[in-house]
Design an enzyme around this catalytic site. Structure first.
Site, mmCIF file in Angstrom:
data_model
loop_
_atom_site.group_PDB
_atom_site.id
_atom_site.type_symbol
_atom_site.label_atom_id
_atom_site.label_comp_id
_atom_site.label_asym_id
_atom_site.label_seq_id
_atom_site.Cartn_x
_atom_site.Cartn_y
_atom_site.Cartn_z
ATOM 1 N N TYR A 68 41.084 92.323 -61.253
ATOM 2 C CA TYR A 68 40.833 93.026 -62.524
ATOM 3 C C TYR A 68 41.178 92.149 -63.736
ATOM 4 C CZ TYR A 68 42.291 95.960 -66.449
ATOM 5 O OH TYR A 68 42.520 96.444 -67.706
ATOM 6 N N THR A 122 43.528 93.310 -72.091
ATOM 7 C CA THR A 122 44.801 93.738 -71.494
ATOM 8 C C THR A 122 45.827 92.608 -71.495
ATOM 9 O OG1 THR A 122 45.805 94.420 -69.409
ATOM 10 C CG2 THR A 122 43.797 93.155 -69.231
ATOM 11 N N ASP A 123 47.094 92.981 -71.430
ATOM 12 C CA ASP A 123 48.142 91.954 -71.316
ATOM 13 C C ASP A 123 48.148 91.290 -69.936
ATOM 14 O OD1 ASP A 123 49.206 94.024 -69.768
ATOM 15 O OD2 ASP A 123 51.036 94.257 -70.945
ATOM 16 N N GLU A 124 47.450 91.885 -68.979
ATOM 17 C CA GLU A 124 47.473 91.316 -67.622
ATOM 18 C C GLU A 124 46.799 89.947 -67.546
ATOM 19 O OE1 GLU A 124 46.445 93.681 -64.233
ATOM 20 O OE2 GLU A 124 46.888 95.518 -65.309
ATOM 21 N N LYS A 157 38.801 90.530 -66.776
ATOM 22 C CA LYS A 157 39.059 90.752 -68.216
ATOM 23 C C LYS A 157 39.239 89.409 -68.927
ATOM 24 C CE LYS A 157 39.602 94.263 -70.065
ATOM 25 N NZ LYS A 157 38.651 95.265 -70.657
HETATM 26 P P1 NAD Z 1 39.183 104.296 -67.866
HETATM 27 O O1 NAD Z 1 39.029 103.784 -66.479
HETATM 28 O O2 NAD Z 1 39.946 105.564 -68.090
HETATM 29 O O3 NAD Z 1 37.747 104.506 -68.527
HETATM 30 C C1 NAD Z 1 36.707 103.588 -68.393
HETATM 31 C C2 NAD Z 1 35.434 104.258 -68.911
HETATM 32 O O4 NAD Z 1 34.359 103.302 -68.855
HETATM 33 C C3 NAD Z 1 34.982 105.471 -68.080
HETATM 34 O O5 NAD Z 1 34.630 106.534 -68.933
HETATM 35 C C4 NAD Z 1 33.770 104.951 -67.310
HETATM 36 O O6 NAD Z 1 32.825 105.957 -67.006
HETATM 37 C C5 NAD Z 1 33.205 103.915 -68.279
HETATM 38 N N1 NAD Z 1 32.413 102.876 -67.615
HETATM 39 C C6 NAD Z 1 32.760 102.164 -66.516
HETATM 40 N N2 NAD Z 1 31.764 101.319 -66.185
HETATM 41 C C7 NAD Z 1 30.775 101.482 -67.109
HETATM 42 C C8 NAD Z 1 29.502 100.896 -67.319
HETATM 43 N N3 NAD Z 1 29.030 99.944 -66.486
HETATM 44 N N4 NAD Z 1 28.766 101.304 -68.374
HETATM 45 C C9 NAD Z 1 29.221 102.271 -69.199
HETATM 46 N N5 NAD Z 1 30.416 102.880 -69.055
HETATM 47 C C10 NAD Z 1 31.185 102.488 -68.014
HETATM 48 O O7 NAD Z 1 39.810 103.085 -68.697
HETATM 49 P P2 NAD Z 1 40.952 103.081 -69.810
HETATM 50 O O8 NAD Z 1 42.266 103.137 -69.145
HETATM 51 O O9 NAD Z 1 40.604 104.044 -70.872
HETATM 52 O O10 NAD Z 1 40.776 101.587 -70.371
HETATM 53 C C11 NAD Z 1 39.890 101.308 -71.443
HETATM 54 C C12 NAD Z 1 39.935 99.828 -71.762
HETATM 55 O O11 NAD Z 1 41.254 99.446 -72.086
HETATM 56 C C13 NAD Z 1 39.512 98.922 -70.611
HETATM 57 O O12 NAD Z 1 38.754 97.869 -71.123
HETATM 58 C C14 NAD Z 1 40.818 98.425 -70.026
HETATM 59 O O13 NAD Z 1 40.656 97.163 -69.436
HETATM 60 C C15 NAD Z 1 41.677 98.361 -71.267
HETATM 61 N N6 NAD Z 1 43.125 98.532 -71.064
HETATM 62 C C16 NAD Z 1 43.618 99.679 -70.527
HETATM 63 C C17 NAD Z 1 44.994 99.851 -70.408
HETATM 64 C C18 NAD Z 1 45.608 101.104 -69.827
HETATM 65 O O14 NAD Z 1 46.838 101.170 -69.713
HETATM 66 N N7 NAD Z 1 44.841 102.113 -69.462
HETATM 67 C C19 NAD Z 1 45.859 98.833 -70.854
HETATM 68 C C20 NAD Z 1 45.299 97.653 -71.333
HETATM 69 C C21 NAD Z 1 43.934 97.533 -71.477
HETATM 70 O O1 DAU Z 2 49.161 96.291 -68.568
HETATM 71 C C1 DAU Z 2 47.942 96.863 -68.861
HETATM 72 C C2 DAU Z 2 47.304 97.470 -67.635
HETATM 73 O O2 DAU Z 2 48.027 98.667 -67.343
HETATM 74 C C3 DAU Z 2 45.847 97.785 -67.843
HETATM 75 O O3 DAU Z 2 45.133 96.602 -68.046
HETATM 76 C C4 DAU Z 2 45.245 98.554 -66.667
HETATM 77 O O4 DAU Z 2 43.923 98.951 -66.994
HETATM 78 C C5 DAU Z 2 46.100 99.772 -66.410
HETATM 79 O O5 DAU Z 2 45.632 100.440 -65.246
HETATM 80 C C6 DAU Z 2 47.569 99.390 -66.225
HETATM 81 O O6 DAU Z 2 47.746 98.598 -65.024
HETATM 82 P P1 DAU Z 2 48.971 98.812 -64.000
HETATM 83 O O7 DAU Z 2 48.555 98.279 -62.692
HETATM 84 O O8 DAU Z 2 50.250 98.371 -64.598
HETATM 85 O O9 DAU Z 2 48.978 100.453 -64.000
HETATM 86 P P2 DAU Z 2 49.216 101.514 -62.835
HETATM 87 O O10 DAU Z 2 49.351 102.853 -63.492
HETATM 88 O O11 DAU Z 2 48.244 101.374 -61.733
HETATM 89 O O12 DAU Z 2 50.657 101.090 -62.271
HETATM 90 C C7 DAU Z 2 51.802 101.041 -63.112
HETATM 91 C C8 DAU Z 2 52.969 100.531 -62.268
HETATM 92 O O13 DAU Z 2 53.295 101.549 -61.303
HETATM 93 C C9 DAU Z 2 52.652 99.292 -61.469
HETATM 94 O O14 DAU Z 2 53.814 98.480 -61.400
HETATM 95 C C10 DAU Z 2 52.306 99.819 -60.086
HETATM 96 C C11 DAU Z 2 53.163 101.066 -59.967
HETATM 97 N N1 DAU Z 2 52.586 102.180 -59.158
HETATM 98 C C12 DAU Z 2 51.337 102.606 -59.481
HETATM 99 C C13 DAU Z 2 50.746 103.637 -58.761
HETATM 100 C C14 DAU Z 2 49.347 104.126 -59.102
HETATM 101 C C15 DAU Z 2 53.339 102.772 -58.142
HETATM 102 O O15 DAU Z 2 54.503 102.420 -57.886
HETATM 103 N N2 DAU Z 2 52.753 103.784 -57.433
HETATM 104 C C16 DAU Z 2 51.468 104.234 -57.675
HETATM 105 O O16 DAU Z 2 50.995 105.147 -56.974
#
Ligand code: NAD
Ligand code: DAU
Length: 340
Positions: A152, A126-128, A156
């Site tokens: 988190y 992730t970019d975080e 990562k």
């Molecule tokens: P998600 O939370 O939707 O899905 C995670 C999946 O992993 C689920 O299906 C869960 O059951 C499975 N899982 C969790 N723990 C496990 C374990 N111990 N063994 C096997 N399976 C397990 O996540 P996502 O949003 O699809 O993110 C996927 C990847 O991308 C992650 O590595 C996350 O850090 C990264 N990422 C996500 C975002 C985003 O915006 N969603 C952005 C940047 C990076």
């Molecule tokens: O940047 C990549 C990341 O993006 C990933 O690594 C994470 O897995 C993914 O969950 C996401 O993280 P954020 O914390 O940015 O996503 P989230 O959807 O939780 O929140 C997006 C923005 O919205 C953040 O600034 C917080 C705000 N927010 C979020 C929720 C859930 C609100 O204002 N209200 C809310 O209820």
């Protein structure tokens, strides 16, 4: 061309399930094994239309289970590692879950890939991990030093360093991608866009954290899958690639767009206490991915957002059951934590 077997971890989650759909469509000769523990975030409903395919297999299990992981890795040519605890608010409530899956789980997979002849490994990060930007200037590049600011991204970052050490010390052909906020179909209702869209559909308010000025760089999940495909096929072992679009939007502006798309007004916004340690701005410089691998996002932000809203409108069957007692219990705890 040689047909491959991919071991996809976390394939029942948001990005993983989109990736499986994408890969089976684009590479119909390849096989996919999906290893997922089915935590609250894993959902087999997201894979209904591929579950009967002969080249797709689901295995329920934990990536920390060494025996199972070694067995599955021995059958695979490529490991694509998505499984993680991915939600900042949940990990803030219970940091240990991220140590288990994000750190130990990644180690178990890397170790198995090494033991079975140094298999090709792509790690999704992730970019975080770069921390946050405090002004509207500047971007994260692959050279930006890591500076994670909460649990988190700290987990990562640990997993990224671990993956790099497997490359340097053990010769494992690892690539890493660090992407910005994804959105699209099959995203859990805990995340901003699905939460706000489904709340508005239900006539509820949307909880906007703090002053809503925080900025995210939004990436449509299909464009992300295309980037991962390029990196798996053409990326260089040991390298990191940033993935993002420069579609930067402040949360409050995104909220206004969603209100408009759902036919609501500002009275549907509920201002709530800010997330603790809330990162202000993420912004990605994806020049390396564009110049070395020729990636460009195919979708414009507004078009992708409309498609996404339409998807939630036509797929209530998918998200309605996620808004269950467990979810509202989590929302209550999160609200308490932010008000502590
Ligand atoms: P998600 O939370 O939707 O899905 C995670 C999946 O992993 C689920 O299906 C869960 O059951 C499975 N899982 C969790 N723990 C496990 C374990 N111990 N063994 C096997 N399976 C397990 O996540 P996502 O949003 O699809 O993110 C996927 C990847 O991308 C992650 O590595 C996350 O850090 C990264 N990422 C996500 C975002 C985003 O915006 N969603 C952005 C940047 C990076
Ligand atoms: O940047 C990549 C990341 O993006 C990933 O690594 C994470 O897995 C993914 O969950 C996401 O993280 P954020 O914390 O940015 O996503 P989230 O959807 O939780 O929140 C997006 C923005 O919205 C953040 O600034 C917080 C705000 N927010 C979020 C929720 C859930 C609100 O204002 N209200 C809310 O209820």
């Amino acid at each position: 061309m040689h047909h491959k077997t991919l071991l996809v971890t976390g394939g029942a989650g948001f990005i993983g399930s989109n990736f499986i759909h994408y890969w089976l469509e684009e590479h119909p000769e390849d096989r996919i094994i999906n290893l997922d523990k089915l935590t609250y975030a894993g959902n087999l409903d997201s894979l209904r239309d591929v579950e009967e395919k002969p080249n797709y297999r689901f295995v329920k299990g934990d990536i920390c289970d060494k025996n199972l992981v070694n067995h599955l890795v021995s059958d695979a040519d490529v490991i694509v590692h998505f499984a993680a605890e991915s939600h900042n608010d949940r990990v803030n409530l219970d940091p240990e879950i991220a140590i288990h899956t994000n750190i130990i789980g990644t180690h178990v997979l890397l170790d198995a890939a090494h033991r079975h002849g140094n298999k090709r490994f792509h790690h999704i990060s992730t970019d975080e991990v770069f921390g946050h930007l405090e002004t509207e200037e500047g971007f994260f590049s692959e050279e930006t030093p890591y500076n994670p600011r909460s649990f988190y991204p700290a987990s990562k970052a640990a997993s990224d360093y671990w993956a790099r050490a497997y490359f340097k010390i053990k010769g494992l052909p690892v690539t890493i991608s660090n992407c910005s906020n994804n959105f699209g179909p099959y995203q859990h209702v805990e995340k901003l866009i699905p939460l706000f869209v489904t709340n508005l559909m239900e006539g509820k308010k949307v909880p906007l954290y703090g002053d809503g000025s925080n900025i995210r760089d939004w990436l449509y999940v299909i464009d992300h899958c295309r980037a991962i495909d390029l990196i798996i096929r053409r990326g260089k072992a040991g390298e990191t690639y940033n993935i993002g679009t420069n579609y930067e939007v402040a949360n409050v502006d995104l909220t206004m767009k969603l209100l408009e798309l759902l036919g609501r007004d500002e009275s549907s916004i509920k201002r709530v206490k800010d997330r603790k340690g809330h990162d202000w701005r993420y912004a990605i410089d994806a020049t390396k991915l564009k110049s070395e691998l020729g990636w460009e996002p195919e979708y414009r932000f507004n078009e992708a957002l409309e498609r996404t809203v339409d998807w939630y409108k036509t797929n209530e069957w998918w998200w309605k059951k996620l808004k269950n007692d467990e979810f509202y219990e989590y929302c209550r705890k999160n609200y308490q934590e932010n008000n502590r």
